[in-house]
Design an enzyme around this catalytic site. Sequence first.
Site, short mmCIF file in Angstrom:
data_model
loop_
_atom_site.label_atom_id
_atom_site.label_comp_id
_atom_site.label_asym_id
_atom_site.label_seq_id
_atom_site.Cartn_x
_atom_site.Cartn_y
_atom_site.Cartn_z
N ASP A 1 0.81 -1.24 0.00
CA ASP A 1 0.00 0.00 0.00
C ASP A 1 0.83 1.28 0.00
OD1 ASP A 1 0.91 0.17 2.67
OD2 ASP A 1 -0.97 1.08 3.33
N GLU A 2 2.07 1.17 -0.42
CA GLU A 2 2.99 2.31 -0.30
C GLU A 2 3.85 2.43 -1.54
OE1 GLU A 2 5.93 2.88 3.26
OE2 GLU A 2 4.88 0.99 3.37
P1 TTP Z 1 0.63 -0.08 6.88
O1 TTP Z 1 0.66 0.98 5.82
O2 TTP Z 1 1.75 -0.12 7.85
O3 TTP Z 1 -0.70 0.02 7.73
P2 TTP Z 1 -2.17 0.48 7.32
O4 TTP Z 1 -2.25 0.89 5.91
O5 TTP Z 1 -3.10 -0.60 7.71
O6 TTP Z 1 -2.41 1.70 8.28
P3 TTP Z 1 -1.83 3.18 8.18
O7 TTP Z 1 -3.03 4.06 7.98
O8 TTP Z 1 -1.19 3.40 9.51
O9 TTP Z 1 -0.89 3.21 7.05
O10 TTP Z 1 0.56 -1.49 6.19
C1 TTP Z 1 -0.21 -1.70 5.02
C2 TTP Z 1 -0.90 -3.04 5.06
O11 TTP Z 1 0.07 -4.05 5.25
C3 TTP Z 1 -1.85 -3.15 6.23
O12 TTP Z 1 -3.15 -2.71 5.87
C4 TTP Z 1 -1.80 -4.62 6.55
C5 TTP Z 1 -0.44 -5.07 6.12
N1 TTP Z 1 0.40 -5.26 7.30
C6 TTP Z 1 0.51 -6.53 7.86
O13 TTP Z 1 -0.06 -7.47 7.34
N2 TTP Z 1 1.29 -6.70 8.97
C7 TTP Z 1 1.94 -5.66 9.59
O14 TTP Z 1 2.63 -5.83 10.59
C8 TTP Z 1 1.83 -4.36 8.99
C9 TTP Z 1 2.53 -3.17 9.62
C10 TTP Z 1 1.05 -4.21 7.86
MG MG Z 2 -0.81 2.22 5.08
#
Ligand code: TTP
Ligand code: MG
Length: 412
Positions: A109-110
């Site tokens: 997601d990044e």
């Molecule tokens: P992140 O971008 O870290 O988290 P997020 O998008 O859920 O929340 P934020 O708004 O804080 O960005 O991670 C992206 C996806 O990756 C997240 O939705 C689920 C997955 N993920 C895991 O499966 N295990 C983990 O430990 C993390 C950090 C993320």
């Molecule tokens: Mg995220």
Amino acid sequence: MAEERVIIHVDMDAFFAAIEQRDNPPLRGRPVVVGADPQGGKGRGVVSTCSYEAREYGIHSAQPISRAYRLCPDAVFLPVDGEKYGRESRRIRHIFREFTPQVQPISIDEAFLDVTGSLRLFGGKRALARKLQRRIEQETHLTASLGVAPCKLVAKIASDLEKPRGLVIVEPEEIEAFLRPLPVKVLPGVGPRMRQSLARLGIRTIAHLADYPRESLRERFGDHGENLWSKAHGIDESPVATGGEAKSIGHEHTFGTDTDNWPEVRATLMWLCEKTARRLRKAEKRGFTVTTKIRFEDFTTLTRQQTLEFPVREATEIYAAAVRNLQEGYEAGRKLRLIGVTVSGLIGAREWKPKGRQSSLFEHAPAEASDDIHRRIARAEDAVKDRFGEDALRRGASYSPQRRAENKREEP
Ligand code: TTP
Ligand code: MG
């Protein structure tokens, strides 16, 4: 000097959980936890992510699912639907490419986007970022947070500061002021252990780190300490790596001690050119442009480049251009901390047909013949180095920093 870059870091908000809430409207506004099965509090495994509503209960990624269950038994617990999230990830990447071809995905997601070349088209960085954020929302009904800055390091930190739906823009002259009040843990490379070690030195904020003597950090933590110091000053030149075909090939070297010893500098440059040439041969490429990077002891950095009439590949050809660049950029009396060489403007070695005249370096021999001889020597060297390592062979004038002690000869 290189033009100022504009880098965007995009990070989706509560990605997996937001997708589930989008697809199942009754879940919106409720605590949703995506991850392992909680089995009424006995489940093993961890939370993948959770909605912002669930975060208010203290639930977070990587937490044991049993603990999440205890914190909020009424939350909706859902299994991970990897295929669905992968589809959304691909949709988002397509949207990124409407804004620039320079996209580096770094997780599901990044991504980093280098939008320097698209600013005019979109009416500046703020307008571009807003438009990108809206496009993602309209197309996917998911929200994203964006950080905009002149480098990846700062863009990534910025995207996290105003989640969800954040947009934080850091102008080049604001970088230090932006970083200084933040805790050191926001820097990549500062995990819990490093955080403790730094705290023992009284370093808690990036300001503390930036003001700490660089040499002392180096003594204590080696290269890592010094890198952290650079990051604390917002120094990060790493490019947005688009993957696929390399756009340039090069190497750089940080001197063990800052130096103004010219034979040492030239010999190091030759060594870097040999490593670069070797990679060009492996990739079967040649390049038209040779860039030399120079960093002085006070960390000011400049690059000088020249585009040649013919694409180069051999170490001696690269060196001839690189050393001219070096002489142009070098200022007497200032010690050098780092030098680097890069060959860009790459074409396939086979795409290039020499037209009669070639490198003026080898006028003593017919161009074709000389090229052929050099290539054969180089190939033989490659074979040896492949078997015995980078330092197995060195040409007369070359220099390997690891063997500084045994290599005191002046360059001819
Ligand atoms: P992140 O971008 O870290 O988290 P997020 O998008 O859920 O929340 P934020 O708004 O804080 O960005 O991670 C992206 C996806 O990756 C997240 O939705 C689920 C997955 N993920 C895991 O499966 N295990 C983990 O430990 C993390 C950090 C993320
Ligand atoms: Mg995220």
